[in-house]
Write a protein that holds these residues in place. Structure first.
Motif, mmCIF file in Angstrom:
data_model
loop_
_atom_site.group_PDB
_atom_site.id
_atom_site.type_symbol
_atom_site.label_atom_id
_atom_site.label_comp_id
_atom_site.label_asym_id
_atom_site.label_seq_id
_atom_site.Cartn_x
_atom_site.Cartn_y
_atom_site.Cartn_z
ATOM 1 N N VAL A 243 52.394 -26.707 93.060
ATOM 2 C CA VAL A 243 53.794 -26.237 92.603
ATOM 3 C C VAL A 243 53.866 -26.790 91.213
ATOM 4 C CG1 VAL A 243 56.195 -26.522 92.892
ATOM 5 C CG2 VAL A 243 54.846 -26.449 94.863
ATOM 6 N N VAL A 244 54.158 -25.900 90.288
ATOM 7 C CA VAL A 244 54.197 -26.135 88.799
ATOM 8 C C VAL A 244 55.677 -26.018 88.382
ATOM 9 C CG1 VAL A 244 53.539 -25.620 86.426
ATOM 10 C CG2 VAL A 244 52.005 -25.548 88.504
ATOM 11 N N LEU A 245 56.186 -26.938 87.680
ATOM 12 C CA LEU A 245 57.641 -27.039 87.032
ATOM 13 C C LEU A 245 57.570 -26.550 85.659
ATOM 14 C CD1 LEU A 245 60.870 -27.311 88.194
ATOM 15 C CD2 LEU A 245 60.312 -29.707 87.221
ATOM 16 N N GLU A 246 58.262 -25.548 85.116
ATOM 17 C CA GLU A 246 58.138 -25.414 83.573
ATOM 18 C C GLU A 246 59.747 -24.934 83.253
ATOM 19 O OE1 GLU A 246 54.003 -23.308 82.616
ATOM 20 O OE2 GLU A 246 55.303 -22.358 84.145
ATOM 21 N N PRO A 247 60.154 -25.395 82.047
ATOM 22 C CA PRO A 247 61.163 -25.165 81.544
ATOM 23 C C PRO A 247 61.301 -23.711 81.373
ATOM 24 C CG PRO A 247 59.972 -26.880 80.294
ATOM 25 C CD PRO A 247 59.170 -26.518 81.261
ATOM 26 N N GLN B 229 62.379 -20.489 79.241
ATOM 27 C CA GLN B 229 62.825 -20.013 77.876
ATOM 28 C C GLN B 229 63.826 -18.924 77.876
ATOM 29 O OE1 GLN B 229 61.542 -22.056 75.504
ATOM 30 N NE2 GLN B 229 59.876 -23.176 76.813
ATOM 31 N N ASN B 230 64.605 -18.652 76.843
ATOM 32 C CA ASN B 230 65.548 -17.779 76.731
ATOM 33 C C ASN B 230 66.184 -17.190 78.294
ATOM 34 O OD1 ASN B 230 64.612 -17.823 74.065
ATOM 35 N ND2 ASN B 230 62.878 -16.315 74.655
ATOM 36 N N SER B 231 66.624 -17.808 79.171
ATOM 37 C CA SER B 231 67.061 -17.570 80.263
ATOM 38 C C SER B 231 68.366 -18.496 80.676
ATOM 39 C CB SER B 231 65.900 -17.704 81.207
ATOM 40 O OG SER B 231 66.403 -17.955 82.529
ATOM 41 N N THR B 232 69.019 -17.922 81.676
ATOM 42 C CA THR B 232 70.073 -18.365 82.331
ATOM 43 C C THR B 232 69.821 -19.667 83.101
ATOM 44 O OG1 THR B 232 70.343 -16.803 83.858
ATOM 45 C CG2 THR B 232 71.692 -16.483 81.920
ATOM 46 N N PHE B 233 68.549 -19.791 83.507
ATOM 47 C CA PHE B 233 68.010 -20.750 84.388
ATOM 48 C C PHE B 233 67.343 -21.955 83.413
ATOM 49 C CE2 PHE B 233 67.284 -16.850 86.640
ATOM 50 C CZ PHE B 233 68.219 -16.965 87.534
ATOM 51 N N ASP B 234 67.302 -23.063 84.223
ATOM 52 C CA ASP B 234 66.806 -24.302 83.568
ATOM 53 C C ASP B 234 65.231 -24.315 83.825
ATOM 54 O OD1 ASP B 234 69.387 -25.960 82.719
ATOM 55 O OD2 ASP B 234 69.591 -24.860 84.496
ATOM 56 N N TYR B 235 64.740 -24.159 84.692
ATOM 57 C CA TYR B 235 63.411 -24.202 85.130
ATOM 58 C C TYR B 235 62.653 -22.830 85.865
ATOM 59 C CZ TYR B 235 63.731 -28.979 83.737
ATOM 60 O OH TYR B 235 63.669 -30.106 82.931
ATOM 61 N N LEU C 97 59.863 -22.326 88.921
ATOM 62 C CA LEU C 97 58.941 -23.055 89.857
ATOM 63 C C LEU C 97 57.824 -22.079 90.178
ATOM 64 C CD1 LEU C 97 60.527 -25.053 92.900
ATOM 65 C CD2 LEU C 97 59.186 -26.137 91.008
ATOM 66 N N THR C 98 56.570 -22.376 90.162
ATOM 67 C CA THR C 98 55.690 -21.370 90.471
ATOM 68 C C THR C 98 54.721 -22.080 91.822
ATOM 69 O OG1 THR C 98 55.316 -21.037 88.090
ATOM 70 C CG2 THR C 98 53.495 -20.308 89.581
ATOM 71 N N ILE C 99 55.215 -21.517 92.914
ATOM 72 C CA ILE C 99 54.538 -22.084 94.036
ATOM 73 C C ILE C 99 53.532 -21.177 94.526
ATOM 74 C CG2 ILE C 99 55.301 -22.873 96.272
ATOM 75 C CD1 ILE C 99 58.142 -22.700 95.341
ATOM 76 N N SER C 100 52.218 -21.851 94.853
ATOM 77 C CA SER C 100 50.922 -21.096 95.550
ATOM 78 C C SER C 100 51.400 -20.860 96.962
ATOM 79 C CB SER C 100 50.005 -22.051 95.535
ATOM 80 O OG SER C 100 49.692 -22.594 94.269
ATOM 81 N N THR C 101 51.104 -19.621 97.333
ATOM 82 C CA THR C 101 51.576 -19.243 98.546
ATOM 83 C C THR C 101 50.324 -19.078 99.476
ATOM 84 O OG1 THR C 101 51.278 -16.873 98.291
ATOM 85 C CG2 THR C 101 53.540 -17.822 97.849
ATOM 86 N N LEU C 102 50.311 -18.373 100.661
ATOM 87 C CA LEU C 102 49.381 -18.318 101.570
ATOM 88 C C LEU C 102 48.604 -17.033 101.064
ATOM 89 C CD1 LEU C 102 51.282 -18.240 105.044
ATOM 90 C CD2 LEU C 102 49.676 -20.045 104.413
ATOM 91 N N GLN C 103 49.027 -16.328 100.197
ATOM 92 C CA GLN C 103 48.360 -15.114 99.454
ATOM 93 C C GLN C 103 47.608 -15.638 98.179
ATOM 94 O OE1 GLN C 103 51.685 -12.508 100.308
ATOM 95 N NE2 GLN C 103 50.135 -10.804 100.685
ATOM 96 N N ILE D 295 60.232 -35.610 83.349
ATOM 97 C CA ILE D 295 59.859 -35.215 84.811
ATOM 98 C C ILE D 295 58.786 -35.465 85.457
ATOM 99 C CG2 ILE D 295 60.549 -33.701 86.737
ATOM 100 C CD1 ILE D 295 62.844 -32.595 84.518
ATOM 101 N N ASN D 296 58.579 -36.219 86.694
ATOM 102 C CA ASN D 296 57.547 -36.347 87.364
ATOM 103 C C ASN D 296 56.753 -35.108 87.826
ATOM 104 O OD1 ASN D 296 57.471 -38.952 86.969
ATOM 105 N ND2 ASN D 296 58.217 -39.562 88.869
#
Ligand SMILES: [Zn+2]
Length: 443
Positions: free
Chosen positions: A148-152, A154-160, A162-168, A192-193
C-alpha cells in the motif's frame, strides 16, 4: 487520536512516540473499487488467521517466516500477513505466559497459607484454564509500503491517493483520501510513516496514519520520586497522600444499571427463543460500550490531573499483574474492574512519555501488605480494604497510601527488581524487616 509507545528501561532516555491519526474514511469513489478491497480483505484475514494459529501452537512467532500456506495473495501480501500474525501471536504468548506465572504464584501462595493454617475458609485452590487461540473477527490490515503506497495528491480536491495491490496482478486499486480539518492539523509538518492500517467497520473502510515523535525527558534525576498506587476506591493514590478518581459513586451506579438492563435483555431472549422467534434482540449492550468509554475518560482525567499537580517529580508506578488486579478487585465485580485497572498504568506511561517525565514501572508484589516503615509483610496488616495497620511496629494509615509509599521506595531498588517471582520478593522484604528490627533495638 490513538497512541502507542515502546517499553522503556532507562527513565531518562528520550521517548519515541508513535502517534496515530485514526478515523480517516476512505472515499468510496465508486462501489466497485471498494468491493475489490473487500475481496482482498477476505482472503487476507483467512491467511492471517492460519499464521496466527500456527504461531500460537506449533511454531514460535517469526515475522520473517517463509510462506507456508496456499493462497491467492501475492508474495508481498503474504509477507504482510505473516508479519501481522507474528505480532498478534507474540502478544498473545506474552500475556498467556504472564497469566500462567501469576497462576503459579497464586498456587504457591495458596499452598503456603494451607501449610501455615492461615487459609481463608472460602479460599479455593487456584485452577489454570488453558487460553484459546485468538480468532480474528475484525478486518484489520497492517500494511506496509510494499503493498500500500500513500502519495500526496496534486491538483485535486483530495489530500492523498492510496495505491493498494489487489488479488489481480498489476491491477492496483487507486483510492482517494480526503482529510478532515483536524486530521490535517494533526499531520501538519510531520513525516508520515510508510506503514498504514486499513480497517473495515460497518459499511466503510477506514485508514489510520501515524508519525513518530521524539520527546526528551525534562525531569532532573535528583527530583522527588512520587509513588503511585492504582486501585478501585481510588484510581490513583500518590505517596504524598493525594487521591484521584474512583470507580465508586457515579460509575458504580451506571454499571449497576447497565447490568440490570443486560439481565432483562437475556431473560427476554430466552423467552422469545422458547416461543420460536427467529429474530432475537442483540446481546451486545450499547450502554455497556458507553460505560466503558466513560470509565476510560474518567481514568484519563484522573491521570492528567495527577501529572499536572506533580510537575517536576519523577513517577514510580506498579507493574500490575493479573494476580495484583484480582487482589485489588477482590469481592467486587472482578472482570469489569480488572480490565479497567489495566488502563490506568497504560495512561500513566503515556502521560509520562508525552510530557517528558521520568517514570518507571516497579514490581507490585506485596506492596499492599508490606509496612512502609519496618518492611514487615503480613496479610493481617490489612484488617480491611481501606486500612493498613502494621502488626509489628503499629504504623497505621490509609491502605492505598501505604502502598503508594512502598511503590515510591521501589524506584531504583535494583535488588528488589531482580527478584524472580513473589516468593523471592517476600523473602527479601522479610530480611529487610529483620535488619530494621535489629537497628531499632526491637526485641
Ligand atoms: Zn511496621
Amino acid at each position: 487520536m490513538k497512541q502507542r509507545k515502546r517499553r522503556r528501561t532507562d527513565p531518562y532516555e528520550p521517548q519515541t512516540l508513535t502517534r496515530a491519526v485514526t478515523h480517516i474514511r476512505l472515499e468510496a469513489a465508486n462501489a466497485g473499487k471498494l468491493a475489490a478491497l473487500d475481496d482482498l480483505a477476505q482472503v487476507y484475514l483467512a491467511l492471517c488467521q492460519q499464521y496466527v494459529t500456527l504461531f500460537c501452537t506449533d511454531e514460535r512467532p517469526n515475522k520473517l517466516r517463509a510462506p507456508l500456506f496456499a493462497t491467492l495473495l501475492s508474495e508481498r501480501w503474504q509477507r504482510v500477513a505473516i508479519q501481522q500474525a507474528a505480532g498478534i501471536a507474540q502478544s498473545w504468548r506474552t500475556n498467556r505466559s504472564q497469566a500462567h506465572q501469576d497462576y503459579l504464584d497464586d498456587l504457591l501462595d495458596y499452598h503456603e497459607q494451607q501449610a501455615e493454617g492461615t487459609l481463608d475458609a472460602e479460599a479455593k485452590e487456584p485452577a489454570w484454564r488453558e487460553w484459546s487461540i485468538p480468532v480474528l473477527r475484525q478486518t484489520c490490515i497492517q500494511a506496509n509500503v510494499n503493498v500500500v503506497v500513500l502519495e500526496p495528491a496534486q491538483n485535486s480536491t483530495f489530500d492523498y491517493w492510496l495505491t493498494i495491490s489487489t488479488l489481480q496482478l498489476r491491477k492496483p486499486l487507486l483510492v482517494p483520501v480526503k482529510l478532515a480539518a483536524y486530521h490535517r492539523e494533526a499531520l501538519a509538518g510531520k513525516t508520515i510513516n510508510t506503514s498504514v492500517t486499513l480497517n473495515k467497520r460497518g459499511d466503510g473502510w477506514w485508514l489510520t496514519l501515524s508519525y513518530d515523535q521524539v520527546v526528551p525527558v525534562h525531569t532532573e534525576p535528583s527530583a522527588l520520586v512520587v509513588g503511585i498506587d492504582v486501585g478501585i476506591a481510588n484510581f490513583i493514590t500518590t505517596s504524598d497522600g493525594q487521591h484521584y478518581g474512583t470507580f465508586h459513586g457515579q460509575l458504580r451506579e451506571r454499571q449497576k444499571r447497565d447490568r440490570e438492563k443486560r439481565r432483562r435483555k437475556a431473560k427476554l431472549r430466552k423467552c422469545l427463543e422458547k416461543k420460536g422467534v427467529k429474530k432475537l434482540p442483540s446481546t451486545t449492550s450499547r450502554s455497556g460500550q458507553r460505560l466503558a468509554r466513560h470509565v476510560r475518560q474518567s481514568i484519563n482525567r484522573a491521570v492528567n490531573q495527577c501529572f499536572a499537580q506533580h510537575e517536576g517529580a519523577q513517577i514510580a508506578y506498579e507493574h500490575l499483574s493479573v494476580a495484583t488486579m484480582k487482589f485489588k478487585a477482590r469481592a467486587m465485580n472482578a472482570y469489569l474492574y480488572a480490565s479497567n485497572l489495566a488502563h490506568i498504568p497504560r495512561q500513566i506511561a503515556w502521560n509520562a512519555a508525552k510530557r517528558g517525565v521520568a517514570a518507571i514501572r516497579v514490581k507490585s508484589a506485596y506492596s499492599s501488605q508490606e509496612c512502609s516503615v519496618c518492611h514487615n509483610v503480613d496479610r493481617a496488616n490489612r484488617p480491611n480494604q481501606q486500612t493498613f495497620c502494621c502488626r509489628v511496629c503499629g504504623y497505621s494509615t490509609h491502605a492505598d497510601l501505604n502502598a503508594a509509599i512502598n511503590i515510591g521506595h521501589r524506584w531504583g531498588d535494583d535488588e528488589l527488581q531482580a527478584c524472580k517471582g513473589r516468593k523471592a520478593v517476600k523473602a527479601l522484604l522479610m530480611q529487610r524487616h529483620q535488619v530494621w528490627k535489629q537497628q531499632n533495638g526491637w526485641p
